[in-house]
Design a protein around this motif. Sequence first.
Motif, short mmCIF file in Angstrom:
data_model
loop_
_atom_site.label_atom_id
_atom_site.label_comp_id
_atom_site.label_asym_id
_atom_site.label_seq_id
_atom_site.Cartn_x
_atom_site.Cartn_y
_atom_site.Cartn_z
N GLY A 55 0.77 -1.24 0.00
CA GLY A 55 0.00 0.00 0.00
C GLY A 55 0.80 1.29 0.00
N ASN A 56 2.10 1.19 -0.12
CA ASN A 56 2.90 2.42 -0.21
C ASN A 56 2.73 3.01 -1.61
OD1 ASN A 56 4.07 2.31 2.43
ND2 ASN A 56 5.36 0.64 1.70
N ALA A 57 2.34 4.28 -1.65
CA ALA A 57 2.02 4.92 -2.93
C ALA A 57 2.91 6.12 -3.20
CB ALA A 57 0.55 5.36 -2.93
N ILE A 58 3.14 6.37 -4.48
CA ILE A 58 3.84 7.57 -4.92
C ILE A 58 3.04 8.19 -6.06
CG2 ILE A 58 6.11 6.66 -4.28
CD1 ILE A 58 6.62 6.43 -7.35
N TYR A 59 3.23 9.49 -6.25
CA TYR A 59 2.51 10.22 -7.28
C TYR A 59 3.45 11.20 -7.99
CZ TYR A 59 -1.51 8.68 -4.52
OH TYR A 59 -2.44 7.92 -3.85
N VAL A 60 3.14 11.46 -9.24
CA VAL A 60 3.82 12.55 -9.93
C VAL A 60 3.30 13.86 -9.33
CG1 VAL A 60 2.10 12.76 -11.79
CG2 VAL A 60 4.49 13.37 -12.21
N ASP A 61 4.15 14.87 -9.29
CA ASP A 61 3.79 16.11 -8.61
C ASP A 61 2.49 16.73 -9.14
OD1 ASP A 61 7.18 17.41 -8.05
OD2 ASP A 61 5.96 15.95 -6.94
N SER A 62 2.26 16.62 -10.42
CA SER A 62 1.11 17.30 -11.03
C SER A 62 -0.25 16.76 -10.57
CB SER A 62 1.20 17.24 -12.55
OG SER A 62 1.21 15.90 -12.98
N VAL A 63 -0.27 15.57 -9.95
CA VAL A 63 -1.56 15.00 -9.53
C VAL A 63 -1.68 14.88 -8.02
CG1 VAL A 63 -1.65 13.69 -11.67
CG2 VAL A 63 -0.92 12.55 -9.58
N LYS A 64 -0.63 15.23 -7.29
CA LYS A 64 -0.68 15.12 -5.83
C LYS A 64 -1.82 15.96 -5.27
CE LYS A 64 4.18 14.03 -4.99
NZ LYS A 64 5.48 14.52 -4.45
N GLY A 65 -2.58 15.36 -4.36
CA GLY A 65 -3.72 16.05 -3.78
C GLY A 65 -4.99 15.92 -4.58
N ARG A 66 -4.90 15.42 -5.79
CA ARG A 66 -6.10 15.26 -6.65
C ARG A 66 -6.38 13.80 -6.97
NH1 ARG A 66 -6.13 17.17 -11.68
NH2 ARG A 66 -3.89 16.97 -12.00
N PHE A 67 -5.34 13.01 -7.15
CA PHE A 67 -5.51 11.60 -7.52
C PHE A 67 -5.14 10.72 -6.32
CE2 PHE A 67 -4.63 11.89 -12.40
CZ PHE A 67 -5.57 12.90 -12.51
N THR A 68 -5.81 9.59 -6.23
CA THR A 68 -5.51 8.61 -5.19
C THR A 68 -5.47 7.22 -5.81
OG1 THR A 68 -6.64 9.94 -3.51
CG2 THR A 68 -6.20 7.64 -2.97
N ILE A 69 -4.36 6.54 -5.60
CA ILE A 69 -4.24 5.17 -6.07
C ILE A 69 -4.50 4.23 -4.89
CG2 ILE A 69 -1.74 5.05 -5.69
CD1 ILE A 69 -1.58 3.30 -8.23
N SER A 70 -5.18 3.14 -5.17
CA SER A 70 -5.45 2.14 -4.14
C SER A 70 -5.52 0.77 -4.81
CB SER A 70 -6.74 2.45 -3.39
OG SER A 70 -7.85 2.44 -4.27
N ARG A 71 -5.52 -0.26 -3.99
CA ARG A 71 -5.61 -1.60 -4.56
C ARG A 71 -6.34 -2.52 -3.60
NH1 ARG A 71 0.38 -3.60 -5.58
NH2 ARG A 71 -0.62 -5.62 -6.02
N ASP A 72 -6.96 -3.53 -4.20
CA ASP A 72 -7.62 -4.58 -3.44
C ASP A 72 -6.93 -5.87 -3.85
OD1 ASP A 72 -9.28 -6.60 -2.46
OD2 ASP A 72 -11.09 -5.41 -2.72
#
Length: 121
Positions: A55-72
């Motif tokens: 569950g450790n996630a990283i994001y490109v700067d341009s989407v931080k705070g707007r996109f959320t990645i998750s998995r089941d």
Amino acid sequence: QVQLVESGGGLVQAGGSLRLSCVASGHISSVKAMGWYRQAPGNQRELVAGITSGGNAIYVDSVKGRFTISRDNAKNTVYLQMNSLKPEDTAVYYCVAARVDIVVSGWFDYWGQGTQVTVSS
């Protein structure tokens, strides 16, 4: 072999939301980190977000705070919740999976066919 099938793309107005889903099938035991790339016309593919099996996630700067990645992990599915969408988010979004459990651009082994996301202004 691993197959990745994306869904959830479409047309949305700026400020709106979409949720992408990607289901993995096949040799599931080899799937560790997962993520989403995107490619807009004339641009290179970029890693938008990635997530390890823990569950450790990283994001490109341009989407931080707007996109959320998750998995089941039980459903072999990864999601990308996209909020406050902007026209510059318009691209084909690709689901990816890696045989290693770290998120590193260029280290993904499996790719989906892609799903179009279009954000109108």
